[in-house]
Design an enzyme around this catalytic site. Structure first.
Site, PDB file in Angstrom:
ATOM      1  N   GLU A 194       0.875  -1.171   0.000  1.00  0.00           N
ATOM      2  CA  GLU A 194       0.000   0.000   0.000  1.00  0.00           C
ATOM      3  C   GLU A 194       0.909   1.217   0.000  1.00  0.00           C
ATOM      4  O   GLU A 194       1.587   1.495   0.995  1.00  0.00           O
ATOM      5  CB  GLU A 194      -0.902   0.019   1.227  1.00  0.00           C
ATOM      6  CG  GLU A 194      -1.823   1.225   1.252  1.00  0.00           C
ATOM      7  CD  GLU A 194      -2.250   1.611   2.643  1.00  0.00           C
ATOM      8  OE1 GLU A 194      -2.274   2.834   2.930  1.00  0.00           O
ATOM      9  OE2 GLU A 194      -2.538   0.718   3.456  1.00  0.00           O
ATOM     10  N   CYS A 242      -3.048   7.948   4.384  1.00  0.00           N
ATOM     11  CA  CYS A 242      -2.834   7.497   3.012  1.00  0.00           C
ATOM     12  C   CYS A 242      -4.089   7.665   2.171  1.00  0.00           C
ATOM     13  O   CYS A 242      -4.015   7.715   0.939  1.00  0.00           O
ATOM     14  CB  CYS A 242      -2.374   6.046   3.010  1.00  0.00           C
ATOM     15  SG  CYS A 242      -3.501   4.922   3.878  1.00  0.00           S
TER      16      CYS A 242
END
Length: 526
Positions: free
Chosen positions: A262, A299
């Protein structure tokens, strides 16, 4: 202020025992006051022994249990963590500089995710084998069949995590791994490792998991990838640059280690053409919230906010009105709604990123000039939200930088577009993102746009005025939904309910007579 030389060293937990790393280690500090908190070091650890113990002892003990029994362990872990919740909030305030509501996203989000996987795992009951799909005939009358099944990999799950979610970042990965029957070694980001280490310590000291099921290594990641074997899995959250190093590591390549990434992502929010004023307000509130929650250090935060050119001024004013409520400073201060960046290094990185973006877009609201509450500007890593903008579609088209540079902090850029086709093309310039959110009152337009953009995003978050007070939030990662994204976002997948178990299992096809397949014993089909 605490003297660094007297700062306690946090031990690592490996091979079933607490071990101090060698040397002075890295110092963790309060991002507001600059006070020394704790030190961490992984130097000198016997990493081969740590990985072998996790694989052999932890893995065997977990695999001996049913899925329901492992789910019961997750429930006990959650109870231990809930009993120590107040201590975690104190650590988050001191080490991450977050206000209580931001700490809750991390800490209570971790508890919620653990609870969900405990419940989902309990529904698997006494199963020891997971079946993937129905049997398929390979011969006449089904006398010979193919049945796909899932079995937990006989390796270790290594997690290398980011600094922004030291609690949730651990348990959103560990919950499906442990439920699958795979032991976990966690390497938290050094800057905020204290909370992760404390949570592991509480679980270990409570004795709720088998020996070797959970380990924590704080400090440098040097040597960790060298320990990985063909049945291990690696999950990484962090920068695209580090992700590239991990993917190309000789040991990872040689053993075809399964890797989940990720990476950073230029997530978008879009007000659709013709959206009503209520939808505009929903859009403005969410853009402002994503800029300020955890000081924009998520994020999933909105980095690019798209509006029809004729709504630009209205959107800018609405976002600015929301941001005016964000009092910035010491998270312990009365009325402070937005705390600090994680440290001065990150503070400097954000300032550098803002300098880059401001050379290509107008600064509509400058958080660099915002006053701080109870925080010394020479020490604290506080920073107000900065909104940039490109007023016209022509300016947006000319601004390639905004689709390439992510400022991992309280910043977003408002971008004007011409029409639906232009919007779709602009969103795709992010080259793959974790999440995109869409705002309108028009259900048909929202559905069509979401379907068009789904292949470029791990999640599409759709907001109508009817769900203004109900939706879970653009940036909130819910365990029921997929977390991850293609392209720049890393190409990985996490969560999504029991789908997360797939990363920790190996799929195999059994080809046999029906009576052989029936003799597999206790199974569950997912």
């Amino acid at each position: 202020m605490m003297n660094a030389s007297n700062t306690p060293l946090l031990p690592n937990f490996v091979a079933g025992q607490w071990v101090n790393g060698q040397g002075t280690g890295a110092l963790l500090t309060d991002p507001v006051t600059g006070a020394a908190l704790v030190r961490v070091s992984s130097a000198g650890l016997d990493l081969p022994a740590a990985f072998a113990f996790a694989r052999d002892d932890g893995g065997a003990a977990l695999r001996a249990l049913t899925y329901g029994e492992r789910a019961a362990l997750l429930k006990k872990v959650g109870e231990v963590l809930a009993a120590n919740r107040d201590a975690y909030y104190d650590i988050a305030t001191a080490n991450s500089g977050t206000v209580k509501t931001d700490s809750a996203i991390d800490i209570d989000g971790a508890l919620y995710t653990l609870g969900q996987y405990a419940r989902w795992g309990a529904a698997l009951g006494e199963a020891r084998v997971l079946l993937d799909g129905e049997p398929v005939a390979l011969a006449k009358d089904g006398a010979f069949q193919s049945q796909h099944l899932l079995r937990p990999t006989r390796g270790v799950a290594l997690f290398i995590n980011a600094f922004n979610f030291p609690a949730w970042g651990l348990w959103e990965k560990a919950a499906p791994a442990l439920l699958s029957g795979v032991p976990v070694i966690i390497k938290p980001a050094t800057a905020t490792a204290w909370l992760t280490q404390r949570m592991v310590a509480d679980v270990v000291n409570a004795g709720v998991l088998p020996a070797g099921a959970l380990s924590v290594i704080c400090g440098s990641s040097a040597g960790l990838l060298d320990q990985l074997g063909p049945f291990d899995v690696l999950s990484f959250t962090g920068s695209a640059e580090t992700a590239a190093v991990i993917r190309s590591h000789p040991n990872v390549v040689r053993h075809s280690v399964r890797v989940n990434i990720e990476a950073d992502s230029l997530n978008a929010a879009a007000l659709l053409p013709g959206a009503d004023d209520d939808a505009l307000q929903c859009f403005a509130r969410e853009v402002a919230r994503e800029m300020t929650v955890k000081s924009g250090q998520k994020c999933t935060a909105i980095r690019r906010a798209f509006v029809p050119a004729e709504r630009f001024e209205a959107a800018a004013q609405a976002i600015a009105a929301q941001l005016a409520k964000a009092t910035v400073g010491n998270p312990r201060g009365e009325g402070v709604r937005m705390g600090a960046l994680v440290n001065r290094e990150q503070f400097d990185n954000v300032l550098a990123g803002l300098e880059t973006l401001s050379a290509h877009a107008e600064v509509l609201l400058d958080g660099r000039a915002a006053p701080w509450v109870d925080a010394d500007p020479a020490i604290a890593a506080c920073l107000g939200p900065t909104l940039l903008g490109c007023h016209t579609p022509e300016a947006t088209d000319a601004n390639a930088v905004v689709h390439q540079v992510e400022v991992f902090g309280p910043a977003a850029t408002l971008l004007a577009y011409r029409d639906e086709a232009h919007l779709l093309a602009l969103v795709r310039k992010g080259e793959g993102s974790l999440v995109c959110s869409l705002y309108s009152h028009d259900a048909a337009a929202l559905a069509a746009t979401a379907a068009e953009l789904a292949d470029a995003h791990g999640r599409i978050h759709i907001v109508t005025p009817a769900v203004a007070k109900l939706h879970s939030g653009h940036g909130n990662v819910m365990p029921q939904s997929l977390h991850g994204g293609p392209g720049r976002a890393g190409g990985g997948e996490e969560l999504g309910g029991l789908r997360a178990l797939g990363f920790y299992h190996r799929r195999s096809a059994l080809q046999a007579a029906p009576e052989v397949l029936a003799a597999l014993g206790a199974t569950a089909r997912i």
